[in-house]
Write a protein that holds these residues in place. Structure first.
Motif, PDB file in Angstrom:
ATOM      1  N   THR A  11      -6.491  10.071  36.998  1.00 56.96           N
ATOM      2  CA  THR A  11      -5.338   9.531  37.726  1.00 56.96           C
ATOM      3  C   THR A  11      -4.076  10.321  37.387  1.00 56.96           C
ATOM      4  OG1 THR A  11      -6.363   7.347  37.725  1.00 56.96           O
ATOM      5  CG2 THR A  11      -4.009   7.431  38.195  1.00 56.96           C
ATOM      6  N   SER A  12      -3.914  10.646  36.123  1.00 57.85           N
ATOM      7  CA  SER A  12      -2.762  11.447  35.699  1.00 57.85           C
ATOM      8  C   SER A  12      -2.772  12.811  36.391  1.00 57.85           C
ATOM      9  CB  SER A  12      -2.784  11.615  34.180  1.00 57.85           C
ATOM     10  OG  SER A  12      -1.703  12.403  33.749  1.00 57.85           O
ATOM     11  N   ASP A  13      -3.938  13.426  36.478  1.00 54.60           N
ATOM     12  CA  ASP A  13      -4.059  14.719  37.159  1.00 54.60           C
ATOM     13  C   ASP A  13      -3.709  14.607  38.643  1.00 54.60           C
ATOM     14  OD1 ASP A  13      -4.826  15.861  34.760  1.00 54.60           O
ATOM     15  OD2 ASP A  13      -6.974  15.939  35.269  1.00 54.60           O
ATOM     16  N   ALA A  65     -11.130   8.696  30.593  1.00 57.24           N
ATOM     17  CA  ALA A  65     -11.399   9.709  31.626  1.00 57.24           C
ATOM     18  C   ALA A  65     -10.745   9.310  32.950  1.00 57.24           C
ATOM     19  CB  ALA A  65     -12.904   9.893  31.802  1.00 57.24           C
ATOM     20  N   ALA A  66     -10.793   8.025  33.271  1.00 55.97           N
ATOM     21  CA  ALA A  66     -10.147   7.538  34.498  1.00 55.97           C
ATOM     22  C   ALA A  66      -8.629   7.714  34.403  1.00 55.97           C
ATOM     23  CB  ALA A  66     -10.502   6.071  34.735  1.00 55.97           C
ATOM     24  N   ARG A  83     -17.240   1.527  22.889  1.00 54.27           N
ATOM     25  CA  ARG A  83     -16.686   2.874  22.680  1.00 54.27           C
ATOM     26  C   ARG A  83     -16.893   3.738  23.927  1.00 54.27           C
ATOM     27  NH1 ARG A  83     -15.710   4.151  16.978  1.00 54.27           N
ATOM     28  NH2 ARG A  83     -16.519   2.416  15.766  1.00 54.27           N
ATOM     29  N   ALA A  84     -18.057   3.630  24.523  1.00 56.46           N
ATOM     30  CA  ALA A  84     -18.324   4.387  25.754  1.00 56.46           C
ATOM     31  C   ALA A  84     -17.420   3.892  26.882  1.00 56.46           C
ATOM     32  CB  ALA A  84     -19.795   4.273  26.134  1.00 56.46           C
ATOM     33  N   ALA A  85     -17.189   2.585  26.942  1.00 53.42           N
ATOM     34  CA  ALA A  85     -16.315   2.022  27.972  1.00 53.42           C
ATOM     35  C   ALA A  85     -14.889   2.541  27.800  1.00 53.42           C
ATOM     36  CB  ALA A  85     -16.339   0.494  27.903  1.00 53.42           C
ATOM     37  N   LEU A  86     -14.432   2.671  26.558  1.00 49.81           N
ATOM     38  CA  LEU A  86     -13.103   3.216  26.306  1.00 49.81           C
ATOM     39  C   LEU A  86     -13.024   4.677  26.723  1.00 49.81           C
ATOM     40  CD1 LEU A  86     -12.179   1.625  22.852  1.00 49.81           C
ATOM     41  CD2 LEU A  86     -11.204   1.094  25.095  1.00 49.81           C
ATOM     42  N   LYS A  87     -14.081   5.438  26.473  1.00 45.25           N
ATOM     43  CA  LYS A  87     -14.104   6.848  26.888  1.00 45.25           C
ATOM     44  C   LYS A  87     -14.064   6.959  28.413  1.00 45.25           C
ATOM     45  CE  LYS A  87     -16.288   8.801  22.825  1.00 45.25           C
ATOM     46  NZ  LYS A  87     -17.409   9.544  22.283  1.00 45.25           N
ATOM     47  N   GLU A  88     -14.790   6.074  29.095  1.00 43.50           N
ATOM     48  CA  GLU A  88     -14.760   6.069  30.563  1.00 43.50           C
ATOM     49  C   GLU A  88     -13.349   5.737  31.066  1.00 43.50           C
ATOM     50  OE1 GLU A  88     -17.658   3.107  31.553  1.00 43.50           O
ATOM     51  OE2 GLU A  88     -19.335   4.522  31.455  1.00 43.50           O
ATOM     52  N   LEU A  89     -12.720   4.784  30.428  1.00 43.99           N
ATOM     53  CA  LEU A  89     -11.373   4.388  30.817  1.00 43.99           C
ATOM     54  C   LEU A  89     -10.379   5.527  30.565  1.00 43.99           C
ATOM     55  CD1 LEU A  89      -9.897   1.991  32.030  1.00 43.99           C
ATOM     56  CD2 LEU A  89      -9.623   1.062  29.734  1.00 43.99           C
ATOM     57  N   LEU A 131      -6.358   0.516  37.846  1.00 43.68           N
ATOM     58  CA  LEU A 131      -6.170  -0.888  37.476  1.00 43.68           C
ATOM     59  C   LEU A 131      -7.487  -1.658  37.607  1.00 43.68           C
ATOM     60  CD1 LEU A 131      -3.957  -2.855  36.551  1.00 43.68           C
ATOM     61  CD2 LEU A 131      -3.484  -3.302  38.961  1.00 43.68           C
ATOM     62  N   GLU A 132      -8.254  -1.365  38.640  1.00 43.98           N
ATOM     63  CA  GLU A 132      -9.575  -1.988  38.799  1.00 43.98           C
ATOM     64  C   GLU A 132     -10.484  -1.625  37.630  1.00 43.98           C
ATOM     65  OE1 GLU A 132     -11.294  -0.824  42.500  1.00 43.98           O
ATOM     66  OE2 GLU A 132      -9.868  -1.963  43.685  1.00 43.98           O
ATOM     67  N   ARG A 133     -10.394  -0.391  37.183  1.00 44.18           N
ATOM     68  CA  ARG A 133     -11.208   0.061  36.045  1.00 44.18           C
ATOM     69  C   ARG A 133     -10.823  -0.739  34.792  1.00 44.18           C
ATOM     70  NH1 ARG A 133     -15.700   2.424  34.424  1.00 44.18           N
ATOM     71  NH2 ARG A 133     -15.597   3.763  36.240  1.00 44.18           N
ATOM     72  N   TYR A 134      -9.525  -0.945  34.579  1.00 37.67           N
ATOM     73  CA  TYR A 134      -9.087  -1.757  33.437  1.00 37.67           C
ATOM     74  C   TYR A 134      -9.641  -3.170  33.551  1.00 37.67           C
ATOM     75  CZ  TYR A 134      -5.891   1.304  30.924  1.00 37.67           C
ATOM     76  OH  TYR A 134      -5.361   2.294  30.143  1.00 37.67           O
ATOM     77  N   ASP A 135      -9.531  -3.762  34.722  1.00 42.05           N
ATOM     78  CA  ASP A 135     -10.007  -5.132  34.912  1.00 42.05           C
ATOM     79  C   ASP A 135     -11.509  -5.246  34.672  1.00 42.05           C
ATOM     80  OD1 ASP A 135      -7.445  -5.983  35.455  1.00 42.05           O
ATOM     81  OD2 ASP A 135      -7.696  -5.924  37.636  1.00 42.05           O
ATOM     82  N   ALA A 136     -12.254  -4.283  35.163  1.00 45.13           N
ATOM     83  CA  ALA A 136     -13.705  -4.307  34.968  1.00 45.13           C
ATOM     84  C   ALA A 136     -14.048  -4.138  33.486  1.00 45.13           C
ATOM     85  CB  ALA A 136     -14.360  -3.210  35.798  1.00 45.13           C
ATOM     86  N   THR A 137     -13.330  -3.271  32.801  1.00 48.06           N
ATOM     87  CA  THR A 137     -13.583  -3.055  31.371  1.00 48.06           C
ATOM     88  C   THR A 137     -13.230  -4.310  30.580  1.00 48.06           C
ATOM     89  OG1 THR A 137     -13.138  -0.695  31.635  1.00 48.06           O
ATOM     90  CG2 THR A 137     -13.069  -1.576  29.386  1.00 48.06           C
ATOM     91  N   LEU A 138     -12.125  -4.931  30.908  1.00 47.90           N
ATOM     92  CA  LEU A 138     -11.747  -6.174  30.229  1.00 47.90           C
ATOM     93  C   LEU A 138     -12.751  -7.294  30.499  1.00 47.90           C
ATOM     94  CD1 LEU A 138      -7.907  -6.064  30.772  1.00 47.90           C
ATOM     95  CD2 LEU A 138      -9.065  -6.227  28.556  1.00 47.90           C
TER      96      LEU A 138
END
Length: 190
Positions: A151-153, A146-147, A138-144, A66-73
């Motif tokens: 998390t799913s794993d 991967a995150a 696009r790179a930010a979406l790829k990072e997200l 969720l923090e990753r989403y917030d930072a990306t947004l």
């Protein structure tokens, strides 16, 4: 009633109370007043602690995402129409995974105003490392993505030791994370 009658009644009440208290103690402890837990009680306590630790790890993983989403947004506001529905889903997952007694502490995020998914009893602690987001959307979406996969794993791995009801929840959240990863990379153009 006479004074003698009152005294007698008071003495009888005190004696009955003392007798009731003596009957409440467990004589299997040698009269020390403390009782040793039985093997089934110890096992139940161990299982409860293990489940609480599992829930804490699961909630922490989801809140980190969720923090990753917030930072990306925060770094790429133009991605909001694409990311907000996924972020809301991740927030709901974090809340669902934490129900049942976890005391995980949410960390403050870039958009803390929209991050109302933490429980009312949790206390905020400062994030140890700020989330870095790529400058390119696009790179930010790829990072997200991967995150999301990471998390799913983690949720999938946790299935091995989770109690049945929580395992079903973890499986559902892990599957949603895999779908999110797909949507972030393959499912729609950036």
């Amino acid at each position: 009633m006479t004074t003698t009658g009152r005294r007698a009644l008071l003495m009888a009440g005190a004696a009955a109370g003392a007798t009731a208290l003596v009957g409440c103690t467990d004589s299997s402890d040698g009269g020390s007043g403390t009782r040793r837990p039985s093997a089934p009680e110890l096992e139940a306590e161990r299982v409860a602690r293990a489940e609480a630790a599992l829930r804490l790890r699961s909630v922490t993983a989801s809140r980190t995402l969720l923090e990753r989403y917030d930072a990306t947004l925060s770094a790429h506001p133009a991605l909001a129409p694409r990311l907000n529905p996924l972020r809301r889903s991740v927030a709901a997952h974090a809340k669902a995974l934490g129900e049942g007694g976890t005391t995980a502490s949410p960390t403050p995020t870039a958009s803390a105003k929209t991050s109302a998914s933490s429980s009312a009893t949790a206390t905020a602690t400062p994030s140890p490392v700020p989330v870095k987001v790529a400058a390119d959307p696009r790179a930010a979406l790829k990072e997200l993505a991967a995150a999301e996969r990471t998390t799913s794993d983690r949720h999938t791995t946790a299935l091995l030791t989770a109690p049945p009801e929580y395992a079903r929840l973890l499986a559902s959240v892990a599957a949603a994370g895999a779908a999110h990863a797909y949507l972030l990379t393959e499912g729609a153009p950036a």
